[in-house]
Design a protein around this motif. Structure first.
Motif, mmCIF file in Angstrom:
data_model
loop_
_atom_site.group_PDB
_atom_site.id
_atom_site.type_symbol
_atom_site.label_atom_id
_atom_site.label_comp_id
_atom_site.label_asym_id
_atom_site.label_seq_id
_atom_site.Cartn_x
_atom_site.Cartn_y
_atom_site.Cartn_z
ATOM 1 N N UNK A 17 29.438 3.105 -105.492
ATOM 2 C CA UNK A 17 28.135 2.893 -106.117
ATOM 3 C C UNK A 17 26.985 3.171 -105.164
ATOM 4 N N UNK A 18 27.246 3.187 -103.886
ATOM 5 C CA UNK A 18 26.167 3.329 -102.915
ATOM 6 C C UNK A 18 25.719 4.776 -102.743
ATOM 7 N N UNK A 19 26.399 5.714 -103.325
ATOM 8 C CA UNK A 19 26.057 7.122 -103.175
ATOM 9 C C UNK A 19 25.349 7.598 -104.433
ATOM 10 N N UNK A 20 24.026 7.682 -104.365
ATOM 11 C CA UNK A 20 23.237 8.121 -105.499
ATOM 12 C C UNK A 20 23.019 9.626 -105.394
ATOM 13 N N UNK A 21 23.181 10.367 -106.486
ATOM 14 C CA UNK A 21 22.982 11.818 -106.416
ATOM 15 C C UNK A 21 21.509 12.202 -106.575
ATOM 16 N N UNK A 22 21.132 13.241 -105.870
ATOM 17 C CA UNK A 22 19.830 13.890 -106.034
ATOM 18 C C UNK A 22 20.071 15.374 -105.793
ATOM 19 N N UNK A 23 19.246 16.203 -106.377
ATOM 20 C CA UNK A 23 19.439 17.643 -106.307
ATOM 21 C C UNK A 23 18.202 18.313 -105.715
ATOM 22 N N UNK A 24 18.412 19.440 -105.052
ATOM 23 C CA UNK A 24 17.322 20.234 -104.492
ATOM 24 C C UNK A 24 17.581 21.705 -104.738
ATOM 25 N N UNK A 29 11.573 27.347 -100.462
ATOM 26 C CA UNK A 29 10.341 27.891 -101.035
ATOM 27 C C UNK A 29 10.303 27.730 -102.548
ATOM 28 N N UNK A 30 11.467 27.728 -103.195
ATOM 29 C CA UNK A 30 11.526 27.616 -104.646
ATOM 30 C C UNK A 30 11.135 26.225 -105.135
ATOM 31 N N UNK A 31 11.216 25.223 -104.278
ATOM 32 C CA UNK A 31 10.903 23.852 -104.682
ATOM 33 C C UNK A 31 9.434 23.676 -105.035
ATOM 34 N N UNK A 32 8.583 24.487 -104.430
ATOM 35 C CA UNK A 32 7.150 24.359 -104.685
ATOM 36 C C UNK A 32 6.603 25.520 -105.524
ATOM 37 N N UNK A 33 7.486 26.292 -106.143
ATOM 38 C CA UNK A 33 7.047 27.435 -106.964
ATOM 39 C C UNK A 33 6.290 26.940 -108.189
ATOM 40 N N UNK A 34 5.229 27.646 -108.515
ATOM 41 C CA UNK A 34 4.406 27.311 -109.684
ATOM 42 C C UNK A 34 4.329 28.522 -110.607
ATOM 43 N N UNK A 35 4.359 28.264 -111.904
ATOM 44 C CA UNK A 35 4.252 29.330 -112.918
ATOM 45 C C UNK A 35 2.781 29.597 -113.175
ATOM 46 N N UNK A 51 22.633 22.560 -121.650
ATOM 47 C CA UNK A 51 22.371 22.603 -120.212
ATOM 48 C C UNK A 51 21.508 23.814 -119.858
ATOM 49 N N UNK A 52 21.858 24.965 -120.400
ATOM 50 C CA UNK A 52 21.110 26.193 -120.133
ATOM 51 C C UNK A 52 19.696 26.109 -120.709
ATOM 52 N N UNK A 53 19.579 25.515 -121.896
ATOM 53 C CA UNK A 53 18.266 25.367 -122.536
ATOM 54 C C UNK A 53 17.355 24.439 -121.727
ATOM 55 N N UNK A 54 17.900 23.325 -121.237
ATOM 56 C CA UNK A 54 17.100 22.396 -120.422
ATOM 57 C C UNK A 54 16.601 23.071 -119.152
ATOM 58 N N UNK A 55 17.446 23.876 -118.534
ATOM 59 C CA UNK A 55 17.049 24.581 -117.318
ATOM 60 C C UNK A 55 15.909 25.545 -117.621
ATOM 61 N N UNK A 147 16.095 19.767 -113.675
ATOM 62 C CA UNK A 147 14.766 20.043 -113.118
ATOM 63 C C UNK A 147 14.856 20.950 -111.895
ATOM 64 N N UNK A 148 15.789 20.675 -111.000
ATOM 65 C CA UNK A 148 15.900 21.473 -109.780
ATOM 66 C C UNK A 148 16.460 22.861 -110.077
ATOM 67 N N UNK A 149 17.359 22.964 -111.051
ATOM 68 C CA UNK A 149 17.841 24.282 -111.467
ATOM 69 C C UNK A 149 16.719 25.076 -112.115
ATOM 70 N N UNK A 150 15.836 24.389 -112.848
ATOM 71 C CA UNK A 150 14.665 25.044 -113.423
ATOM 72 C C UNK A 150 13.747 25.591 -112.340
#
Length: 162
Positions: A17-24, A29-35, A51-55, A147-150
């Motif tokens: 339980x102590x290992x919480x997932x987070x994604x990057x 550079x892609x983390x701060x990309x703006x449309x 899944x593909x639609x959410x991305x 969100x991170x895949x997006x």
């Protein structure tokens, strides 16, 4: 004997339980990309590929419409994901009750077609997203896979259209 079983069960469950997932998104550079371009209005034909639609939705590349008239159409293809075959980095994180972070890379082949005026243009991207398992990711729960895949999709899209 029951106390030992309870103690071991408790320790194993706490370590899991102590290992919480987070994604990057990767590269960084892609983390701060703006449309910051004009968005094409599109209708997604096969929203059942959730899944593909959410991305695609989180990428912000297109303005997604609910009506298919007078808009381009997008046909999504099932995404293929390549994950590491070994979970050994997770052992260190579990043994230290989440204090030692573990990182797993995900490589996703993402593709879709944009259909407009009887012409079809295919887009194919390799989305790289890293999953981090760590106790302090509890403060980064908003960094979901979609969100991170997006962000990775947006970054790839901008890079390919330069």
């Amino acid at each position: 004997m029951k106390f030992k079983i309870f103690t071991y069960s408790f320790l194993v469950s706490v370590s899991l339980w102590s290992c919480f997932p987070a994604y990057n998104a990767y590269p960084k550079e892609y983390r701060s990309a703006k449309a910051d371009f004009s968005k094409q209005k599109v209708y997604v034909v096969n929203k059942e590929l959730e899944k593909e639609f959410k991305i695609l939705k989180h990428s912000g590349i297109y303005e997604i419409a609910e009506d298919s008239t007078n808009t381009a159409k997008i046909k999504l293809y099932p995404m293929t994901t390549h994950t590491p075959s070994c979970g050994n980095p997770m052992i260190g994180s579990m043994m230290t009750v989440g204090l030692l972070p573990a990182v797993f890379p995900y490589d996703n082949a993402y593709s879709y077609d944009v259909i407009e005026n009887h012409t079809t243009k295919n887009y194919q991207f390799n989305l790289r997203v890293n999953q981090s398992l760590w106790l302090f990711n509890i403060f980064r729960l908003h960094k979901t896979y979609a969100k991170q895949s997006g962000k990775a999709l947006l970054g790839n899209y901008i890079s390919s259209n330069k």
